[in-house]
Design a protein around this motif. Structure first.
Motif, PDB file in Angstrom:
ATOM      1  N   VAL A 298      -6.202  -2.808   0.314  1.00  0.00           N
ATOM      2  CA  VAL A 298      -5.482  -1.853   1.151  1.00  0.00           C
ATOM      3  C   VAL A 298      -3.988  -2.158   1.178  1.00  0.00           C
ATOM      4  O   VAL A 298      -3.151  -1.254   1.140  1.00  0.00           O
ATOM      5  CB  VAL A 298      -6.070  -1.842   2.579  1.00  0.00           C
ATOM      6  N   VAL A 299      -3.629  -3.435   1.191  1.00  0.00           N
ATOM      7  CA  VAL A 299      -2.217  -3.823   1.243  1.00  0.00           C
ATOM      8  C   VAL A 299      -1.492  -3.357  -0.014  1.00  0.00           C
ATOM      9  O   VAL A 299      -0.408  -2.781   0.050  1.00  0.00           O
ATOM     10  CB  VAL A 299      -2.084  -5.347   1.417  1.00  0.00           C
ATOM     11  N   GLU A 300      -2.098  -3.597  -1.167  1.00  0.00           N
ATOM     12  CA  GLU A 300      -1.517  -3.130  -2.427  1.00  0.00           C
ATOM     13  C   GLU A 300      -2.541  -3.279  -3.539  1.00  0.00           C
ATOM     14  O   GLU A 300      -3.267  -4.264  -3.605  1.00  0.00           O
ATOM     15  CB  GLU A 300      -0.255  -3.915  -2.798  1.00  0.00           C
ATOM     16  N   HIS A 301      -2.581  -2.293  -4.435  1.00  0.00           N
ATOM     17  CA  HIS A 301      -3.473  -2.355  -5.591  1.00  0.00           C
ATOM     18  C   HIS A 301      -2.873  -1.546  -6.725  1.00  0.00           C
ATOM     19  O   HIS A 301      -1.907  -0.791  -6.543  1.00  0.00           O
ATOM     20  CB  HIS A 301      -4.869  -1.829  -5.233  1.00  0.00           C
ATOM     21  N   LEU A 302      -3.426  -1.710  -7.903  1.00  0.00           N
ATOM     22  CA  LEU A 302      -2.980  -0.935  -9.050  1.00  0.00           C
ATOM     23  C   LEU A 302      -3.537   0.479  -8.985  1.00  0.00           C
ATOM     24  O   LEU A 302      -4.716   0.670  -8.676  1.00  0.00           O
ATOM     25  CB  LEU A 302      -3.446  -1.605 -10.345  1.00  0.00           C
ATOM     26  N   LYS A 303      -2.704   1.449  -9.279  1.00  0.00           N
ATOM     27  CA  LYS A 303      -3.160   2.833  -9.286  1.00  0.00           C
ATOM     28  C   LYS A 303      -4.285   3.002 -10.305  1.00  0.00           C
ATOM     29  O   LYS A 303      -4.219   2.464 -11.417  1.00  0.00           O
ATOM     30  CB  LYS A 303      -2.010   3.784  -9.630  1.00  0.00           C
ATOM     31  N   GLY A 304      -5.287   3.763  -9.907  1.00  0.00           N
ATOM     32  CA  GLY A 304      -6.407   4.020 -10.806  1.00  0.00           C
ATOM     33  C   GLY A 304      -7.520   3.006 -10.712  1.00  0.00           C
ATOM     34  O   GLY A 304      -8.585   3.203 -11.322  1.00  0.00           O
ATOM     35  N   PHE A 305      -7.300   1.924  -9.955  1.00  0.00           N
ATOM     36  CA  PHE A 305      -8.347   0.915  -9.790  1.00  0.00           C
ATOM     37  C   PHE A 305      -9.071   1.131  -8.473  1.00  0.00           C
ATOM     38  O   PHE A 305      -8.449   1.376  -7.438  1.00  0.00           O
ATOM     39  CB  PHE A 305      -7.757  -0.497  -9.833  1.00  0.00           C
ATOM     40  N   ALA A 360       2.476  -6.668 -14.453  1.00  0.00           N
ATOM     41  CA  ALA A 360       3.895  -6.337 -14.603  1.00  0.00           C
ATOM     42  C   ALA A 360       4.086  -4.892 -15.052  1.00  0.00           C
ATOM     43  O   ALA A 360       3.427  -4.423 -15.980  1.00  0.00           O
ATOM     44  CB  ALA A 360       4.545  -7.284 -15.607  1.00  0.00           C
ATOM     45  N   ASP A 361       4.984  -4.216 -14.372  1.00  0.00           N
ATOM     46  CA  ASP A 361       5.395  -2.841 -14.713  1.00  0.00           C
ATOM     47  C   ASP A 361       4.288  -1.805 -14.554  1.00  0.00           C
ATOM     48  O   ASP A 361       4.459  -0.657 -14.958  1.00  0.00           O
ATOM     49  CB  ASP A 361       5.927  -2.781 -16.158  1.00  0.00           C
ATOM     50  N   LEU A 362       3.167  -2.172 -13.952  1.00  0.00           N
ATOM     51  CA  LEU A 362       2.095  -1.206 -13.737  1.00  0.00           C
ATOM     52  C   LEU A 362       2.262  -0.555 -12.365  1.00  0.00           C
ATOM     53  O   LEU A 362       2.653  -1.223 -11.396  1.00  0.00           O
ATOM     54  CB  LEU A 362       0.726  -1.878 -13.836  1.00  0.00           C
ATOM     55  N   PRO A 363       1.986   0.727 -12.245  1.00  0.00           N
ATOM     56  CA  PRO A 363       2.195   1.413 -10.963  1.00  0.00           C
ATOM     57  C   PRO A 363       1.245   0.912  -9.887  1.00  0.00           C
ATOM     58  O   PRO A 363       0.072   0.615 -10.155  1.00  0.00           O
ATOM     59  CB  PRO A 363       1.935   2.890 -11.305  1.00  0.00           C
ATOM     60  N   ARG A 364       1.752   0.826  -8.665  1.00  0.00           N
ATOM     61  CA  ARG A 364       0.986   0.308  -7.527  1.00  0.00           C
ATOM     62  C   ARG A 364       0.737   1.421  -6.514  1.00  0.00           C
ATOM     63  O   ARG A 364       1.358   2.470  -6.531  1.00  0.00           O
ATOM     64  CB  ARG A 364       1.747  -0.831  -6.830  1.00  0.00           C
ATOM     65  N   ALA A 365      -0.209   1.145  -5.621  1.00  0.00           N
ATOM     66  CA  ALA A 365      -0.502   2.049  -4.512  1.00  0.00           C
ATOM     67  C   ALA A 365      -0.897   1.208  -3.317  1.00  0.00           C
ATOM     68  O   ALA A 365      -1.199   0.015  -3.432  1.00  0.00           O
ATOM     69  CB  ALA A 365      -1.617   3.017  -4.884  1.00  0.00           C
ATOM     70  N   THR A 366      -0.869   1.815  -2.138  1.00  0.00           N
ATOM     71  CA  THR A 366      -1.301   1.144  -0.924  1.00  0.00           C
ATOM     72  C   THR A 366      -2.328   2.027  -0.213  1.00  0.00           C
ATOM     73  O   THR A 366      -2.516   3.192  -0.538  1.00  0.00           O
ATOM     74  CB  THR A 366      -0.114   0.879   0.020  1.00  0.00           C
TER      75      THR A 366
END
Length: 537
Positions: A298-305, A360-366
């Protein structure tokens, strides 16, 4: 009576399904019944996807719309309806199992009971082959009473641990064990006991520590909290003990061990470029899974995961991965949990398992994991919680139908609401001028179901935000489930004899007896492809 199948429906023989499983080819074998009937009998690698939940769950379970799907039921007519739904969602490679469940049985296919059976059977095989050390409940109790140097680690999800736990135990979900154990034990001489509710997570957790080469004596609590209860011992309730953060030194040691185990079992490591290449390949069902804790996700993860805590992923792979022999990419931010999870998935017969080791350089989401939907949500008429509460004060032909699971419904629902399974709604004869309010926990299932009722000429509105919005508005709940008023039989969820605090002794013992027989069933089935890692230094 079976509903007639469309003329164009393809038929898959039992021998074809079994051959694809043995050959390592992608296949999704979907059981369209509710979980209760599913748990009474199904093939080993069948994935339970009830007819009324297809739109909600299919995107996560089967992300590739041309993946080979085989459908079956037990003569309830669900297959014909599912073919229409799946075609509308764009799935193109669909077959029907010849003869359904009876056809599987008559062709000599082995049938299994319970849920998450591949993982449970695998756990029994691990113990059988590796001789995973274990300790009886009474023995552990006496050693704890004597004050011996022992730590008890509960490998289940925190919520299960909080409901009931072994006295002194702390919550360390399965994938966290190797990462955190060295900072928990006071010395290499401390005895470590791993428990779950039954057997599987105890065995896999203990064997994880053995595989990782920690110097401590390690044991699985034989038969978990069930064994503890059957021995006449008392469990704790509402415990909140957790492991702390690992030290840098111990995390590095765990990382080295996990990397070695991953390599030995054939887990491959990739970066962002290789991930993009996997995603671009045709004919591949790709699953991107974050094996850290839900709180970290929930705090932060890679988009699409998607969030799939590693211990639970090994315990219940079929809840995330619907295509047997699909491709799985795991990730974490510590280099331990994904590799340890991957080394188990490889042994579970998943041929393509990767660890994404570079963010590195991969988009993140919360935030929480979004729903994986393959079609836009329909436009529906909605009603707010406060507005509905006011309307319910005025007598008129208004029926609130809750599509929550039966356990969720029992825990709390809008006062006066009736329980229903979505796939039963079309068969109901609605009174003239009735108005229906549909709700579900988050409103998603209700919104998907509403157009189906509108097609029957019923005026339908959806509770905006679902039953959660009723709770958030501070409105009162009703508990229980009045079966005399319910529109469906509450067989949608299998009552697990290893969860909760109200399980009958006979049911718990029967469950253990069943688990003991799983290795023999695997031998008779012949499709599992499991390969347990041996000769670990």
């Amino acid at each position: 009576m079976n509903a007639p199948l469309p003329v164009a429906a393809r038929v898959a023989s039992v021998s074809l399904v079994r051959e694809r499983l043995r050959a390592g080819h992608e296949i999704a074998l979907l059981d369209l019944r509710e979980e209760g009937p599913f748990a009474s009998a199904h093939p080993l690698f069948a994935v339970n996807l009830p007819l009324g939940r297809i739109e909600e769950r299919i995107g996560g379970l089967i992300p590739r719309r041309d993946a080979p799907i085989v459908l079956y039921d037990n003569g309830e007519g669900r297959v014909a309806r599912a073919l229409t739904v799946l075609a509308a969602l764009g799935y193109t490679n669909i077959s029907v199992l010849e003869g359904g469940l009876d056809g599987w049985r008559e062709a000599g296919g082995e049938l299994f009971i319970d849920v998450n059976v591949p993982s449970k059977a695998f756990g029994e095989l691990v113990e059988h082959i590796r001789g995973t050390p274990s300790i009886a409940a009474r023995d552990l109790h006496e050693r704890l009473e004597r004050g011996e140097d022992i730590v008890v680690l509960d490998a289940r999800r925190f919520g299960e641990y909080n409901t009931m736990s072994i006295p002194t135990a702390r919550s360390v979900p399965g994938a966290e064990l190797v990462l955190r154990v060295r900072d928990i034990v006071p010395s290499p001489d401390t005895t470590v006991v791993v428990n779950c509710a039954g057997r599987t997570r105890s065995i896999i957790g203990t064997q994880s520590l053995v595989n990782a080469g920690i110097p401590n004596p390690v044991f699985a609590l034989r038969n978990g909290t069930i064994g503890w209860t059957l021995a006449g011992l008392q469990l704790d309730h509402d415990a909140t003990r957790k492991a702390g953060d690992p030290s840098a030194h111990n995390a590095a040691k765990a990382r080295e061990t996990a990397r070695s185990l991953a390599r030995r079992t054939g887990v491959r490591e990739i970066g962002g470029t290789e991930l993009d290449q996997l995603a671009a390949q045709a004919g591949r069902s790709l699953y991107r899974l974050d094996v850290r804790s839900p709180e970290e996700y929930v705090v932060e993860h890679l988009k699409g995961f998607r969030s799939a805590p590693g211990g639970q992923l090994v315990q219940a792979t079929d809840e995330w991965v619907g295509v047997r022999h699909g491709t799985i990419v795991l990730t974490d931010d510590d280099g331990v949990r994904a590799r340890m999870t991957g080394h188990w998935l490889r042994q579970l017969g998943w041929q393509e398992v990767y660890v994404l080791h570079d963010w590195a350089d991969l988009p993140r989401a919360t935030g929480p994991e979004p729903a994986v939907l393959v079609a836009p949500l329909p436009d529906v008429e909605t009603v707010g919680a406060l507005e509905l509460a006011a309307e319910l004060e005025t007598p008129h032909a208004l029926v609130v139908i809750d599509l929550a699971s039966s356990p969720t419904f029992r825990r709390g629902h809008v006062p006066g609401a009736v329980f229903a399974i979505r796939s039963d709604l079309p068969a109901h004869a609605w009174e003239k001028d009735v108005e229906i309010i549909l709700t579900s926990p988050d409103g998603l299932g209700a919104r998907i179901a509403a157009p189906e009722l509108e097609e029957q000429g019923v005026h339908v509105r959806v509770l905006a935000g679902g039953t959660r919005s009723w709770h958030d508005a501070g409105l009162p709940f009703e508990t229980g489930l009045d079966e005399s008023r319910a529109l469906s039989q509450a067989d949608d969820v299998y009552k697990r004899p290893y969860e909760g605090t109200d399980n009958a002794t006979a049911a718990m013992q029967a469950y253990l007896d069943w688990e003991f027989g799983l290795v023999a069933q695997l031998g008779r089935d012949g499709t599992h492809g499991f390969s347990v890692l041996e000769n670990i230094p």
